[in-house]
Design a protein around this motif. Structure first.
Motif, short mmCIF file in Angstrom:
data_model
loop_
_atom_site.label_atom_id
_atom_site.label_comp_id
_atom_site.label_asym_id
_atom_site.label_seq_id
_atom_site.Cartn_x
_atom_site.Cartn_y
_atom_site.Cartn_z
N THR A 6 0.70 -1.07 0.39
CA THR A 6 -0.28 0.14 -0.16
C THR A 6 0.95 0.89 -0.07
O THR A 6 2.36 1.11 0.49
CB THR A 6 -0.67 0.51 1.27
N ASP A 7 0.26 2.48 -0.24
CA ASP A 7 1.17 3.44 0.02
C ASP A 7 1.44 3.63 0.43
O ASP A 7 2.76 4.49 1.43
CB ASP A 7 0.39 4.70 -0.43
N ASP A 8 1.02 3.59 2.30
CA ASP A 8 1.39 3.56 3.66
C ASP A 8 2.76 2.60 3.56
O ASP A 8 3.22 2.37 4.39
CB ASP A 8 0.80 2.95 5.04
N PHE A 9 3.03 1.64 3.11
CA PHE A 9 4.01 0.85 3.37
C PHE A 9 4.63 0.97 2.70
O PHE A 9 6.21 1.01 3.18
CB PHE A 9 3.41 -0.94 2.54
N ALA A 10 5.17 1.51 1.47
CA ALA A 10 5.81 1.52 0.46
C ALA A 10 6.40 3.02 1.36
O ALA A 10 7.32 2.94 1.10
CB ALA A 10 5.32 2.66 -1.03
N ALA A 11 6.04 4.17 1.80
CA ALA A 11 6.12 5.03 2.41
C ALA A 11 7.23 4.90 3.99
O ALA A 11 7.80 5.22 4.12
CB ALA A 11 4.72 6.08 2.85
N LYS A 12 6.63 3.49 4.53
CA LYS A 12 7.35 3.20 5.85
C LYS A 12 8.91 2.31 5.44
O LYS A 12 9.88 2.32 5.67
CB LYS A 12 6.16 1.40 6.15
N LEU A 13 8.71 1.72 3.98
CA LEU A 13 10.30 1.70 3.34
C LEU A 13 10.89 2.74 2.59
O LEU A 13 11.94 3.30 2.78
CB LEU A 13 9.83 0.36 2.32
N ARG A 14 10.79 3.38 2.34
CA ARG A 14 11.94 4.55 2.42
C ARG A 14 11.40 5.95 3.37
O ARG A 14 12.98 6.23 3.43
CB ARG A 14 9.95 5.76 1.63
N ASP A 15 11.27 5.39 4.49
CA ASP A 15 11.67 5.47 5.71
C ASP A 15 13.21 5.39 6.08
O ASP A 15 13.96 6.25 6.79
CB ASP A 15 10.46 5.75 7.62
N ILE A 16 13.35 3.60 5.24
CA ILE A 16 14.44 3.18 5.65
C ILE A 16 15.47 3.31 4.81
O ILE A 16 16.83 2.04 5.71
CB ILE A 16 13.97 1.85 7.06
N LEU A 17 15.26 2.58 4.29
CA LEU A 17 15.38 2.51 2.79
C LEU A 17 16.65 3.94 2.13
O LEU A 17 15.87 5.63 2.14
CB LEU A 17 15.54 2.07 1.73
#
Length: 470
Positions: A6-17
């Motif tokens: 989801t967009d929220d999950f993708a945002a989560k990955l952008r915070d750690i990568l």
């Protein structure tokens, strides 16, 4: 049940990568070489084992599927997910470092995203040989090659990818890292986890690094292309070559005339060494120690084989350029096949002594379905044939869509009857999941499922590959 990206999950990955881990153009990662399927998902390219671990831990927390992506050269759909919740497509292309070379130990340690040709070059620079060799070596990556236990042309002498690996670094489905990059030849401390991961096609974890076994470089190499009257004669020639040259025989490929006809029809352009192309021929490659001449060894083989009526014509490479021409023919055949477009392609193996009978029986059974062209070629030395069925001239594979599954079933049924395998070197992926269930030993299937459930209880690792998603 898995959840989609989801967009929220993708945002989560952008915070750690880092930003470099996200691909602007994901189209190349969502297709496969034969063009039969397209995939979907969020493409991520981590730059370290720790970043891979962070991605997998996030996917485990949110129960999002992970599809590993190597060089994209797989032919059984293992690198894409066409249906179901959108997964993370995990490419290791940024992990492309040769970590260390140990020439005295004959070991090279590298990231899983290193391209095979680069490993071969690093070994050569160290005066060693990494013998794994296949047509896609300019784009295939080590992680994918190990995950599918790739074969290629040198299996006869050096073995599959499994035989070229000493240790692995693997990120497990919970995001923890198994640090198994041992350089040891002997280590009997428990279950063989390395070989469990090799050939698992990313369904049990993600390979992020490998300790690869190198070999001495042969002092001299040579090749010959030899016409044989039949596949049985080719087998007898293989046995004779083993008797005369021993382990110096690196590769032994069989080629049918149809392969040359396809090359003449659609290219690529090749130099054909025969005035009259034979019905069958073999390509023999040898690598010998100092003091032995390949040309002499191959000439002696040809003379003895001629006396036994096993050969009718042949050309021995007089230099490296001519040897390269021979191999260019063999390596161009798959490209010609793609340009023609197969009705159904089969990566199969049967016991060596059963090969002539298989080659004789298969066309008879195919004739019950329709009229086709057959291009049979491959690694005769280890019993692996690429038995590919094509449209007649003037037609395309689309004209045979109704027959495609019938052809596949017929070929695979015959292989199974002859105690063979319907996946010799390409893996199971998603293309052959039903085949594994149809032909697999019931006890084996139970064991495979038990391993999968134990190591990946959430079912997030390459869902639907090798085993059906449950």
């Amino acid at each position: 049940m898995l959840n989609p990206v989801t967009d929220d999950f993708a945002a989560k990955l952008r915070d750690i990568l880092p930003a470099a881990a996200f691909k602007e153009d994901d189209a190349p990662y969502l297709s496969e070489p034969r063009g039969r399927w397209t995939g979907h998902g969020l493409v991520i390219a981590p730059g370290s084992p720790e970043e891979v671990a962070a991605v997998i831990k996030s996917c485990a927390d949110d129960r999002v599927g992970i599809v590993p992506y190597g060089g994209g050269t797989g032919l059984v759909g293992g690198q894409l997910l066409q249906d179901g919740p959108a997964p993370v497509v995990l490419s290791l292309e940024r992990m492309n470092r040769i970590r260390e070379v140990y020439p005295v130990e004959n070991v090279l340690v590298c990231d899983a995203g290193v391209i095979l040709a680069d490993v071969q070059k690093a070994a050569e620079d160290a005066g060693r040989l990494f013998p794994l060799s296949l047509a896609s070596e300019g784009s295939a990556r080590i992680g994918g090659l190990l995950s599918t236990n790739a074969g290629g042309v040198n299996v006869l002498r050096y073995g599959n990818a499994r035989a070229q690996c000493l240790g692995l670094e693997v990120v497990r489905p919970d995001g923890s890292i198994w640090h198994g990059l041992t350089r040891l030849r002997k280590d009997n401390t428990g279950y063989d986890l390395r070989n469990l991961m090799i050939g698992a096609e990313g369904t049990l974890g993600i390979i992020t690094g490998a300790a690869l076994k190198l070999s001495p470089r042969p002092a001299s190499i040579g090749a010959a292309m030899i016409a044989v009257p039949s596949p049985r004669a080719a087998l007898e020639l293989l046995a004779l070559a083993g008797d005369q040259i021993g382990e110096g025989v690196s590769a032994f490929e069989i080629i049918h005339r149809q392969g040359f006809d396809f090359l003449a029809e659609v290219g690529p352009d090749v130099r054909v060494p025969f005035d009259d192309v034979p019905e069958w021929c073999v390509l023999i490659d040898v690598g010998l120690p100092a003091g032995l001449a390949p040309e002499e060894a191959l000439e002696n083989l040809f003379v003895e084989a001629s006396e036994r009526s096993l050969v009718s014509d042949g050309v021995i490479a007089q230099n490296m350029a001519q040897r390269g021409d021979f191999w260019h023919i063999r390596e161009s055949i798959p490209e010609a096949n793609r340009r023609i477009g197969s009705v159904s392609s089969h990566d199969i193996s049967v016991p060596l002594s059963a090969i002539p009978a298989f080659i004789q029986r298969a066309p008879q059974r195919l004739a019950e379905i329709g009229v086709f062209r057959i291009n049979c070629f491959g690694h005769l030395g280890d019993g692996n044939l690429h038995y590919n069925v094509f449209p007649m001239p003037g037609l395309s594979r689309a004209d045979y869509e109704a027959e495609r599954q019938l052809v596949k079933r017929m070929v695979h049924d015959l292989v199974h009857e002859m105690d063979g395998s319907v996946s010799a070197e390409h893996g199971v992926g998603r293309l052959k999941v039903d085949d594994l269930e149809r032909y697999g030993d019931p006890a084996k299937l139970v064991m495979l499922r038990s391993v999968k459930d134990a190591l990946d209880p959430l079912g997030i690792m390459n869902p639907g590959a090798v085993l059906k998603q449950v």
